[in-house]
Motif scaffolding. Structure first.
Motif, PDB file in Angstrom:
ATOM      1  N   GLU A 124       0.836  -1.197   0.000  1.00 50.88           N
ATOM      2  CA  GLU A 124       0.000   0.000   0.000  1.00 50.88           C
ATOM      3  C   GLU A 124       0.879   1.259   0.000  1.00 50.88           C
ATOM      4  O   GLU A 124       1.934   1.286   0.629  1.00 50.88           O
ATOM      5  CB  GLU A 124      -0.892  -0.021   1.251  1.00 50.88           C
ATOM      6  CG  GLU A 124      -1.740   1.217   1.472  1.00 50.88           C
ATOM      7  CD  GLU A 124      -2.882   1.326   0.488  1.00 50.88           C
ATOM      8  OE1 GLU A 124      -2.604   1.673  -0.683  1.00 50.88           O
ATOM      9  OE2 GLU A 124      -4.029   1.073   0.890  1.00 50.88           O
ATOM     10  N   ARG A 125       0.447   2.283  -0.733  1.00 50.89           N
ATOM     11  CA  ARG A 125       1.162   3.565  -0.756  1.00 50.89           C
ATOM     12  C   ARG A 125       0.159   4.705  -0.805  1.00 50.89           C
ATOM     13  O   ARG A 125      -0.952   4.543  -1.302  1.00 50.89           O
ATOM     14  CB  ARG A 125       2.076   3.662  -1.986  1.00 50.89           C
ATOM     15  CG  ARG A 125       3.345   2.830  -1.910  1.00 50.89           C
ATOM     16  CD  ARG A 125       4.097   2.843  -3.232  1.00 50.89           C
ATOM     17  NE  ARG A 125       4.392   4.193  -3.691  1.00 50.89           N
ATOM     18  CZ  ARG A 125       4.922   4.478  -4.893  1.00 50.89           C
ATOM     19  NH1 ARG A 125       5.184   3.491  -5.726  1.00 50.89           N
ATOM     20  NH2 ARG A 125       5.173   5.711  -5.231  1.00 50.89           N
ATOM     21  N   THR A 126       0.585   5.869  -0.324  1.00 50.82           N
ATOM     22  CA  THR A 126      -0.219   7.082  -0.434  1.00 50.82           C
ATOM     23  C   THR A 126       0.433   7.986  -1.471  1.00 50.82           C
ATOM     24  O   THR A 126       1.661   8.164  -1.467  1.00 50.82           O
ATOM     25  CB  THR A 126      -0.288   7.818   0.919  1.00 50.82           C
ATOM     26  OG1 THR A 126      -0.820   6.929   1.906  1.00 50.82           O
ATOM     27  CG2 THR A 126      -1.175   9.048   0.817  1.00 50.82           C
ATOM     28  N   PHE A 127      -0.384   8.528  -2.367  1.00 50.35           N
ATOM     29  CA  PHE A 127       0.132   9.372  -3.438  1.00 50.35           C
ATOM     30  C   PHE A 127      -0.281  10.820  -3.208  1.00 50.35           C
ATOM     31  O   PHE A 127      -1.362  11.111  -2.673  1.00 50.35           O
ATOM     32  CB  PHE A 127      -0.374   8.874  -4.796  1.00 50.35           C
ATOM     33  CG  PHE A 127       0.139   7.502  -5.145  1.00 50.35           C
ATOM     34  CD1 PHE A 127       1.328   7.343  -5.848  1.00 50.35           C
ATOM     35  CD2 PHE A 127      -0.534   6.367  -4.719  1.00 50.35           C
ATOM     36  CE1 PHE A 127       1.813   6.080  -6.145  1.00 50.35           C
ATOM     37  CE2 PHE A 127      -0.059   5.108  -5.006  1.00 50.35           C
ATOM     38  CZ  PHE A 127       1.123   4.956  -5.725  1.00 50.35           C
ATOM     39  N   THR A 128       0.596  11.740  -3.630  1.00 52.79           N
ATOM     40  CA  THR A 128       0.354  13.161  -3.379  1.00 52.79           C
ATOM     41  C   THR A 128      -0.706  13.746  -4.308  1.00 52.79           C
ATOM     42  O   THR A 128      -1.359  14.725  -3.972  1.00 52.79           O
ATOM     43  CB  THR A 128       1.660  13.962  -3.559  1.00 52.79           C
ATOM     44  OG1 THR A 128       2.204  13.676  -4.864  1.00 52.79           O
ATOM     45  CG2 THR A 128       2.671  13.573  -2.492  1.00 52.79           C
ATOM     46  N   ASP A 129      -0.882  13.130  -5.483  1.00 54.32           N
ATOM     47  CA  ASP A 129      -1.880  13.647  -6.415  1.00 54.32           C
ATOM     48  C   ASP A 129      -2.386  12.517  -7.311  1.00 54.32           C
ATOM     49  O   ASP A 129      -1.814  11.423  -7.371  1.00 54.32           O
ATOM     50  CB  ASP A 129      -1.300  14.788  -7.273  1.00 54.32           C
ATOM     51  CG  ASP A 129      -0.015  14.383  -7.993  1.00 54.32           C
ATOM     52  OD1 ASP A 129      -0.066  13.429  -8.803  1.00 54.32           O
ATOM     53  OD2 ASP A 129       1.040  14.990  -7.724  1.00 54.32           O
ATOM     54  N   GLN A 130      -3.465  12.807  -8.021  1.00 54.53           N
ATOM     55  CA  GLN A 130      -4.126  11.810  -8.862  1.00 54.53           C
ATOM     56  C   GLN A 130      -3.249  11.387 -10.033  1.00 54.53           C
ATOM     57  O   GLN A 130      -3.259  10.223 -10.443  1.00 54.53           O
ATOM     58  CB  GLN A 130      -5.445  12.400  -9.378  1.00 54.53           C
ATOM     59  CG  GLN A 130      -6.333  11.400 -10.092  1.00 54.53           C
ATOM     60  CD  GLN A 130      -7.691  11.990 -10.371  1.00 54.53           C
ATOM     61  OE1 GLN A 130      -8.398  12.411  -9.460  1.00 54.53           O
ATOM     62  NE2 GLN A 130      -8.073  12.028 -11.639  1.00 54.53           N
TER      63      GLN A 130
END
Length: 335
Positions: A302-308
């Motif tokens: 799992e990762r969190t992205f700064t933008d779409q």
């Protein structure tokens, strides 16, 4: 496969040579498969009926009061696997608090001998039953010695130095060791789920997905996975009071896909992890369908992205990697 949910409607004289296995069969791993294989072989030898007695609820869900294990195989998935393994009769009982108070001796005399009239009984090497947990292989052997029924203790199945067990399989799946889970199960890990509506984010990002209402609870760590997907059209149809027919109407074609299992941290802060699948080169509607997802390999965590935009770029890479892995690893032995 016939299913009996109420023993009062069972007529034992119609099944004089009943060969019965007792168990939860959660995960239907290699040990369970060995028990069921013995039952079907034995029933064939004596021109009898291959049967299992199992429960709608995992007993520990009733007894543990909040400290229960997650489930590997939903009820419908378990019935499907038993059907595929040529079981003819399934006694599918409610494991209630009242039933949990039944002693081992009472269960043998009133249920196995009285209601069912068993000819032969099979039990796994470490299985126990009864409110006192006295019901095990040693407990059953005196009944067999008196000629009440034949009893068979099925030995454990070893994988390396470890016994194939539901407890161990839950542990290795939750740790993400899919290779070891496959060795213990005798096939890749899979679960059933119903395709339901989600937020529509996948479609917005160019990769439409079907959210799954999972019928089991044991999942690998959050992340992206290469998977195989197929629609399973099966049902329990009531045929008479206390009796059902389990029918497999259609098994769909095996399809390649990518599964995301996670909380969507790019869009939500405190979401609940949900599996959603994107099927490669597939454009039909899945909503409402029962699907089996077979988990092949983890692509990334799992990762969190700064933008779409960065998320879309990563999804494209994930799909490419998953497709390559699936092309190089054709699935085998799906029951």
């Amino acid at each position: 496969m016939k299913i009996i949910t109420d023993l009062s409607h069972y007529r034992k004289m119609e099944y004089p040579n009943l060969v019965l296995a007792l168990g939860n069969f959660d995960g239907f791993h290699r040990g369970h498969q060995e028990i069921v294989r013995f039952v079907t072989d034995e029933a064939r030898k004596i021109k009898g009926t291959a049967a299992v007695l199992t429960f709608k609820q995992h007993p520990r869900r009733v007894l543990a009061h909040g400290d229960a294990p997650t489930i590997l195989t939903s009820m419908m998935h378990k019935l499907y696997l038993l059907h595929q393994a040529s079981i003819e009769l399934c006694f599918l009982l409610d494991f209630s608090a009242e039933f949990a108070r039944t002693g081992a001796d009472e269960f043998v005399r009133h249920v196995l001998m009285g209601s069912l009239g068993v000819k032969e009984v099979c039990l796994g090497f470490n299985a126990h039953f009864g409110n006192d947990r006295r019901g095990n292989a040693a407990f059953m052997k005196p009944y067999a010695a008196k000629g009440d029924f034949k009893f068979h203790e099925i030995k454990s199945v070893m994988v390396g130095s470890e016994v194939a067990s539901s407890t161990l399989i839950r542990k290795v799946i939750q740790q993400g060791d899919l290779g070891k889970a496959q060795m213990l199960l005798g096939k890749p890990y899979s679960f059933f789920g119903e395709a339901v509506s989600g937020h529509g984010r996948g479609k917005m990002l160019g990769y439409p997905t079907a959210n799954l209402d999972t019928h089991s609870e044991t999942m690998p760590p959050e992340g992206i996975y290469a998977v195989w997907i197929r629609v399973i059209d099966c049902e329990m149809v009531e045929s008479s009071a206390g009796w059902h027919d389990f029918r497999v109407n259609k098994t769909g074609k095996l399809l390649s896909g990518v599964m995301y299992y996670g909380k969507c941290p790019t869009f939500e802060k405190d979401g609940k992890p949900v599996p959603e699948v994107h099927i490669l080169d597939y454009h039909d509607e899945l909503k409402g369908a029962l699907v089996e997802v077979t988990v092949g390999a983890c692509i990334r965590g799992e990762r969190t992205f700064t933008d779409q935009e960065s998320l879309c770029e990563q999804i494209e890479k994930d799909v490419t990697i998953a497709k390559k892995w699936l092309d190089e690893h054709p699935i085998f032995r799906i029951s």
